[in-house]
Structure formats: structure tokens, C-alpha cells
Design an enzyme around this catalytic site. Sequence first.
Site, PDB file in Angstrom:
ATOM      1  N   GLU B  41      38.195  52.343  40.650  1.00 56.95           N
ATOM      2  CA  GLU B  41      39.063  52.074  41.798  1.00 56.95           C
ATOM      3  C   GLU B  41      40.468  52.594  41.501  1.00 56.95           C
ATOM      4  OE1 GLU B  41      38.544  47.890  41.749  1.00 56.95           O
ATOM      5  OE2 GLU B  41      36.509  47.996  42.542  1.00 56.95           O
ATOM      6  N   GLU B  72      32.054  47.079  42.257  1.00 55.54           N
ATOM      7  CA  GLU B  72      32.011  47.215  40.798  1.00 55.54           C
ATOM      8  C   GLU B  72      30.593  47.268  40.261  1.00 55.54           C
ATOM      9  OE1 GLU B  72      34.027  45.148  42.402  1.00 55.54           O
ATOM     10  OE2 GLU B  72      36.076  45.525  41.737  1.00 55.54           O
ATOM     11  N   PHE B  95      40.702  45.209  36.374  1.00 59.31           N
ATOM     12  CA  PHE B  95      41.158  44.095  35.544  1.00 59.31           C
ATOM     13  C   PHE B  95      39.926  43.527  34.832  1.00 59.31           C
ATOM     14  CE2 PHE B  95      44.529  44.321  38.613  1.00 59.31           C
ATOM     15  CZ  PHE B  95      45.637  43.671  38.113  1.00 59.31           C
ATOM     16  N   ALA B  96      40.079  43.160  33.570  1.00 54.03           N
ATOM     17  CA  ALA B  96      38.967  42.521  32.867  1.00 54.03           C
ATOM     18  C   ALA B  96      38.513  41.275  33.613  1.00 54.03           C
ATOM     19  CB  ALA B  96      39.389  42.144  31.448  1.00 54.03           C
ATOM     20  N   ASP B  97      39.471  40.621  34.263  1.00 54.96           N
ATOM     21  CA  ASP B  97      39.157  39.402  35.027  1.00 54.96           C
ATOM     22  C   ASP B  97      38.084  39.639  36.084  1.00 54.96           C
ATOM     23  OD1 ASP B  97      42.165  37.772  34.671  1.00 54.96           O
ATOM     24  OD2 ASP B  97      42.080  39.934  34.408  1.00 54.96           O
ATOM     25  N   PHE B  98      37.936  40.881  36.518  1.00 56.13           N
ATOM     26  CA  PHE B  98      36.994  41.167  37.605  1.00 56.13           C
ATOM     27  C   PHE B  98      35.549  41.263  37.124  1.00 56.13           C
ATOM     28  CE2 PHE B  98      40.469  43.673  40.158  1.00 56.13           C
ATOM     29  CZ  PHE B  98      41.245  42.525  40.211  1.00 56.13           C
ATOM     30  N   HIS B 141      44.240  37.290  37.118  1.00 53.67           N
ATOM     31  CA  HIS B 141      44.641  38.666  36.808  1.00 53.67           C
ATOM     32  C   HIS B 141      45.389  38.750  35.477  1.00 53.67           C
ATOM     33  CE1 HIS B 141      43.975  38.893  41.172  1.00 53.67           C
ATOM     34  NE2 HIS B 141      43.913  40.201  41.065  1.00 53.67           N
TER      35      HIS B 141
END
Lengths: 324, 346
Positions: B41, B72, B95-98, B141
Site C-alpha cells: 500500500e 493485505e 504497520f506491523a500492527d496491521f 499504530h
Amino acid sequence: MDDKTRAELYRMMVLIRTYEEAILRDYHADKKPAFDIGAGLVPGEMHLSAGQEPVAAGVCAHLRQHDAVTAPHRPHHVAIAKGVDLERMTAEIFGRESGLGRGRGGHMHLFDPATHFSCSGIVGEGLPPALGQAFAFKRAGADAVAVAFAGEGAANAGVFHESLNLAALWNLPVIFVVEDNDWAISVPRRASTAIGNNADRAFAYGIPGARVEDNDVEAVYTTAGEAVARARAGEGPTLLEIHTLRLWGHFEGDPQAYRDDLDEVPGRDPIPRYEQHLLAEQVLTEDSIRQVRQEASARVEKAIEFAKQSPIPAPERAAEYVFA
Amino acid sequence: MSVTQTPPAPTTSRRLTTAKAIVEGIAQEMERDPGVVVIGEDVGAYGGIFSSTAGLLDRFGPDRVMDTPISESAFIGLGTGAAVEGMRPIVELMFADFFGVCMDQIYNHMAKIHFESGGHVTVPMVLMTAAGGGYSDGAQHSQCLWGTFAHLPGMKVVVPSNPADAKGLMISAIRDDNPVVYMFHKGAMGLPWMAKNPRSVGPVPEEAYETPIGRAAVAREGADVTIVTLSLSVQHALDVAEDMIGEGVDVEVVDLRSLVPLDRETVLTSVAKTGRLIVVDEDYRSYGVSGEIAAIVAEQDPALLRAPVQRVAVPDVPLPYARVLEDAVLPNRERIRAAVRRLTQA
């Protein structure tokens, strides 16, 4: 459709059924009198594909060795129709060192680079890797295609819709095949899916969609042929839904007490029906049917014997193959 | 193009931000190998939200630097399938959070296919992702989460702390035949729009080189106490080490650089020397990297330690938004300094 193709579709369906009946036999052989899912020569969950032969036979008849296929947790029919080595596949199902995955994968995780075949035990999640294979083929300028199989339950998963959108957006040579066997384990389609025809969902992504009714192998063959030809010609993805039949349980040991269609199931078995049809059309004779069955049985029993004779993996090597 | 196996001591005087070092590493590999593509993205015209792909679109065009829909699962799985067929995709998870929306493709597919295939199928893919907090981006985030990825078998995990390693680890990750999760800390990228430590800009050799995956670096030698840490916290730890000179304490800083494989030897050697261990980790405290490092020492020889292990980590709370609250839980210099004092004055 010529008679040779029809005979070949029949032959493939019989081979698949013969295989699944043999696995069924050996799976249960040492789980008596009390069923213990983790016991025996073939332990673990076992999802057999009897009744769904027309889907695999009809679609894979159009595929070449270099085309890719991803199958779901119920993969044997697709693997056989794609041409995966029967002996190494069976050895994997028996958890042996000479199996496709050296006994590390099991029946839901069969990987065969030679035929670009793979499967995933997670519903719907085999679609994205198929996109990637199609992406690689397209970039390499090859006319190879990727086919992602999934059950009708997968069509309600987010990953299904992400994959259709991305495949359409990037015009990837991929065919999505939804095997609608009416049941997501115990949940009937009417309780899971807001629309009657999953192929209609193709409209939302601007790609062609078609549904084949009645588990009709010749209709599957014809419809899939158009989809594969489109993909090979660079015209992008197609979504197919095939109304098929789960002849047995979701997995072996499933009592199917929830199932309200059991009485009609035997009458819907696609193989006797197609056999009668081809006899009437004089494509097959009683002799040729006997020969097809004998050949199938010989191949399957040879594969099972190979598996049983294959070495069991060494426990001290259980931690290997995590990394290349 | 010269290709060296280990990073030369950066004799160059040329200095880059971590972000530019990453981009240079990717670009050099894209020049070398047409199978390397960048997918994700906002990796195209935007150049990556944290500048990890800046300029690549102009240089390599839209066939090799591809923006994706917000899908994703689809595009990470696409990367896996392309890697299986011999490409070397770099896929960015913004973001790793995703990871929550696509973890199945990561840990059940990307990471397991090689194993399940008995080693017959390889997945040479880089999953690049942004980690870390410190700029009030809130609980969804700001997470590091590297302990989560490192916990699950089948993927290598690298966590650079400085520009030279960022480039070398990226090149190593691309060339590796395994899936590599490449986690850069937003605060270590040297971005002009985020407060930064001067250590986020540093000398970077111009040629392509590999920084070996699985080898830690002693970022600073010291005799009295070992700080084992990673990513942005290495920068904080080095700052604290310099501060502590005035207090007569000689701090050694071990930069893990890779979590998988983990360089246990370098950790044990350092702890054997100093007898004191502090683990600094911006990830959650429990069940993670800090516990793993302590366990390595405990398993090898608890007698190496002259004092109990200290952990400076996020105390098992989601990252708060308000600046003062976030500062209170992140492993900042004050908390690291306090840990050094506790340990050396005990």
C-alpha cells in the site's frame, strides 16, 4: 465433446473414487472398535472428496503440468486430477519419509512443485497464493494459468473478496472454482450465504461468472474450458461455481446427524449416473468399465503399498526443514 | 557490482538516513535481479508512508513497484505464491500492527510452506513492515510485535538499528531463500517529520553488501553491564552508555539485529564478561524477547550473573495516546539509565 474426452473424464472420476474408497478403508481399518482420530496408520482429520469428482476431473482436464493449482482442506480429487504423483502423495498421507512433504505436511498440506500443486487447510486462504503464481506466470510471459479451488463456505470469507478484486484489477490469469457441496461442515448453504449463486459475485468485480448445476462433469468441462482459455489469452480471471455433492461426512467420523438430505444422497452420486449415460451413448461398454476400474484399483493399491513400505520419519529429525 | 559478504567498517564518509539506506539496498537488488518487485500500500507514488520505497517507482516503473488495494491477505499471499514460483518479492505491510487482518497468510502460509513441503518448496520473500511508537499514534499504530513474529516458526526476523545495518540486512533478506520479516522502527528511519536520534543518520557504504542474518553486533564494548537490545532502543542504550561514563560505569551494548535466528553466543559472551544483564525491548514485557534473552542465560549458566536480570520493556499495556502516558511506558533513556543504576549500585 468427443468420446475420447468423455471416456477420459469418466476414467479420472473412477480413479479418484477408487482412491478415496481405499483411503477410507485404510483410515478406518485400525480405528476399530472405538474410533480414535489420532490412532492408526493414517491418523488425524480426513476429508474425503467422494461425490466431488466432476469438479476436479472437468477443470483439471484443461490444465498442463506448468499450470498451478491450489486446493482446500479436501484436496485429493484435485491433486489426482492435476497429476500429482500418486505414490508420493499417498506416502505423505501415511506420514512417511518418501511422502511429498516427508511426512511433515499431511493430507491437508500436500505440495508438489513438479505439478505446481499445493493446498491449504484454512478455508479461502489458498486463493492469494494462486494469485501470486498467476502473477509470476504473467510476468514471465508464459501462458500458464493458476486455478484456486475453494468450498462454497469460503465465498463468505473476506480473503475471497480481496482475491477476486485483486485478480480482476491486475488482470491475472487465474480461475476461481467454488465447489458448492451444500455444507460448510454442518451449516447448510441457506444458513450461510445471502445469495443463491456465488457466481453472481463475479459481477461485483467486473469478471465473468458461471454456475454449473447438477454436478455435471461435461458441463464443468465445457465451462472450465472457456475460463482457462480466457486466462491463457490474457483476458483475466473467471469465477466458477459448481454445484456438487459431499457424498460422505465433512471428515471421517462425522456422524452427519445434522444432515437432512442423506436419503437422496446415493441417488445423486455422479459416477453411476455418468456411467449409465456413457453406456447408453455407447462411449463405454461393460468391458471397458471393468477395465477402467481394474486399472484404477491397481494404481491405487500400488500407491498404498508404496506408502506402507516407505520409511517412517526419524523422530530425531522432527525439527528439520523449518528453514531452507 | 561488487558484492561483499560482510559489511566493511564504513570507511565511507557518505551519510544516509535509515530510510534512504533501505531504499538503496532494495534498488541495488532490483538492478541485479529482475525477480525483485515491491508490492504494498502506497509504495509507489507516495514512496512508502515511512519512505521505505521512496523513488523506486520513478526508477523502476509501475511493473516492478506496485501499489495495492487495502487487501493485505490478498497481496501478502500473492507475494508468497510469486516467491514459490521463483520471484523475490518485497511486500510491505504498512504497520506491523496491521498483521491482525492478514496473519493467516503470514504464519500459516508464508512461514510454513517450506516445512510442510519437507523442504521441497522455498519462499524467498521479504515482508517489510514498520514498527514502534514514540509519536502518539495510539494503541493500533505503535506496536513493535517482533516477539510475536519471532515466536512463530518459519520466518526469519530482522530488526536493524542503524542505516548501515538497515541496508545490509535488506540485501541479505532479499537474497535469503527463506521468508524474512524485515521490521524497521519508524523512529529510527531519520524522517524529517518525526523527532529523531542523530544515530538515525550514519555512514553507509555505496556498494551492495550483506549484513549477516543471525549475527548480533556489539555496538559498544564495556566491562560493567550488558544491555541487550534491538532496533531504536539500541540508539537509546548507546546514549545512556555515554551518559554513564560520567558515573564511572562502563556499559556494553549488544544490538541483536536479528531475532530469528538469534545470536545466543554473542549475548552469552557479553554476559559472561560483565556479569550483569539488562534487556531493553520496546515490545510488550511478558512472553517476549526480554524473557527469551533472560532464559538463554538461565539455561546456559545462571552463575554468569552477579545480579538479577533487569528488564526495561512495555509493561503489558496497550500503547497510550497522550504523550506523557506513552513516554511513561516506552523504554526511554530515563528508564534505561535507572535500570543501569539499579544494577550497578546493587
